[in-house]
Design a protein around this motif. Structure first.
Motif, PDB file in Angstrom:
ATOM      1  N   LYS A 113      -0.878  -2.880   7.871  1.00  0.00           N
ATOM      2  CA  LYS A 113       0.482  -3.080   7.365  1.00  0.00           C
ATOM      3  C   LYS A 113       0.988  -1.835   6.648  1.00  0.00           C
ATOM      4  CE  LYS A 113       3.812  -6.025   6.933  1.00  0.00           C
ATOM      5  NZ  LYS A 113       4.657  -6.277   8.085  1.00  0.00           N
ATOM      6  N   LYS A 114       0.110  -1.173   5.899  1.00  0.00           N
ATOM      7  CA  LYS A 114       0.490   0.057   5.195  1.00  0.00           C
ATOM      8  C   LYS A 114       0.848   1.152   6.210  1.00  0.00           C
ATOM      9  CE  LYS A 114      -1.055   3.438   1.739  1.00  0.00           C
ATOM     10  NZ  LYS A 114      -0.128   4.398   2.207  1.00  0.00           N
ATOM     11  N   VAL A 115       0.063   1.285   7.254  1.00  0.00           N
ATOM     12  CA  VAL A 115       0.353   2.286   8.294  1.00  0.00           C
ATOM     13  C   VAL A 115       1.721   2.012   8.909  1.00  0.00           C
ATOM     14  CG1 VAL A 115      -0.323   3.102  10.602  1.00  0.00           C
ATOM     15  CG2 VAL A 115      -2.061   2.835   8.799  1.00  0.00           C
ATOM     16  N   LEU A 116       1.999   0.763   9.214  1.00  0.00           N
ATOM     17  CA  LEU A 116       3.301   0.418   9.776  1.00  0.00           C
ATOM     18  C   LEU A 116       4.442   0.751   8.829  1.00  0.00           C
ATOM     19  CD1 LEU A 116       2.468  -3.007  11.462  1.00  0.00           C
ATOM     20  CD2 LEU A 116       2.997  -0.847  12.616  1.00  0.00           C
ATOM     21  N   ARG A 117       4.285   0.431   7.536  1.00  0.00           N
ATOM     22  CA  ARG A 117       5.327   0.747   6.547  1.00  0.00           C
ATOM     23  C   ARG A 117       5.520   2.256   6.407  1.00  0.00           C
ATOM     24  NH1 ARG A 117       2.654  -2.825   3.417  1.00  0.00           N
ATOM     25  NH2 ARG A 117       1.957  -1.154   2.053  1.00  0.00           N
ATOM     26  N   ASP A 118       4.411   2.977   6.368  1.00  0.00           N
ATOM     27  CA  ASP A 118       4.481   4.433   6.193  1.00  0.00           C
ATOM     28  C   ASP A 118       5.115   5.145   7.385  1.00  0.00           C
ATOM     29  OD1 ASP A 118       3.282   4.088   3.741  1.00  0.00           O
ATOM     30  OD2 ASP A 118       1.309   4.822   4.371  1.00  0.00           O
ATOM     31  N   ASN A 119       5.055   4.528   8.555  1.00  0.00           N
ATOM     32  CA  ASN A 119       5.573   5.169   9.779  1.00  0.00           C
ATOM     33  C   ASN A 119       6.979   4.725  10.137  1.00  0.00           C
ATOM     34  OD1 ASN A 119       3.314   6.803  10.332  1.00  0.00           O
ATOM     35  ND2 ASN A 119       2.230   5.038  11.196  1.00  0.00           N
ATOM     36  N   LYS A 120       7.631   4.005   9.258  1.00  0.00           N
ATOM     37  CA  LYS A 120       9.014   3.575   9.533  1.00  0.00           C
ATOM     38  C   LYS A 120       9.955   4.736   9.434  1.00  0.00           C
ATOM     39  CE  LYS A 120       9.043  -1.281   8.513  1.00  0.00           C
ATOM     40  NZ  LYS A 120       9.591  -2.356   7.742  1.00  0.00           N
TER      41      LYS A 120
END
Length: 120
Positions: A113-120
């Motif tokens: 989830k953190k990776v997804l948020r960071d890559n927005k």
């Protein structure tokens, strides 16, 4: 955040009234911390002794350091004040009893989830 605010935030995150917290302190120790004294702490009219703070922390299943740490990022990175975080705290209360597989699964989910948020 000051001690009174921290106490109120973690108490509410645990879904406890002042009465329930008082009752829990009586169950955890030989002395009950009264509702009025807990209210006085939350409203900056009194400060607890170290012994009372230990009892309160134990009743809230929270490290004493949470209450004395001046850092804004002490427990859950400040998320504890977020009312949407309350259900998460409830679900994590028995985390120590989770299987290692369940703990790893949660960790992997949070990392993804953190990776997804960071890559927005």
């Amino acid at each position: 955040m000051k001690l009174g605010d921290k106490l109120k935030a973690i108490r509410k995150a645990n879904g406890m009234s002042l009465q329930k917290l008082s009752d829990t302190t009586a169950e955890m120790s030989e002395s009950r911390i009264s509702v009025s004294f807990l209210s006085d702490i939350e409203n900056y009219r009194s400060n607890p002794s170290i012994d009372n703070l230990k009892i309160i922390a134990k009743a809230l299943n929270t490290p004493v350091s949470y209450f004395v740490d001046d850092s804004e990022n002490s427990l859950f990175g400040g998320a504890i004040e977020d009312t949407e975080f309350v259900p998460v705290v409830e679900l994590l209360k028995d985390f120590k009893n989770w299987s290692i597989e369940d703990k790893r699964e949660l960790l992997h989910y949070l990392e993804a989830k953190k990776v997804l948020r960071d890559n927005k």
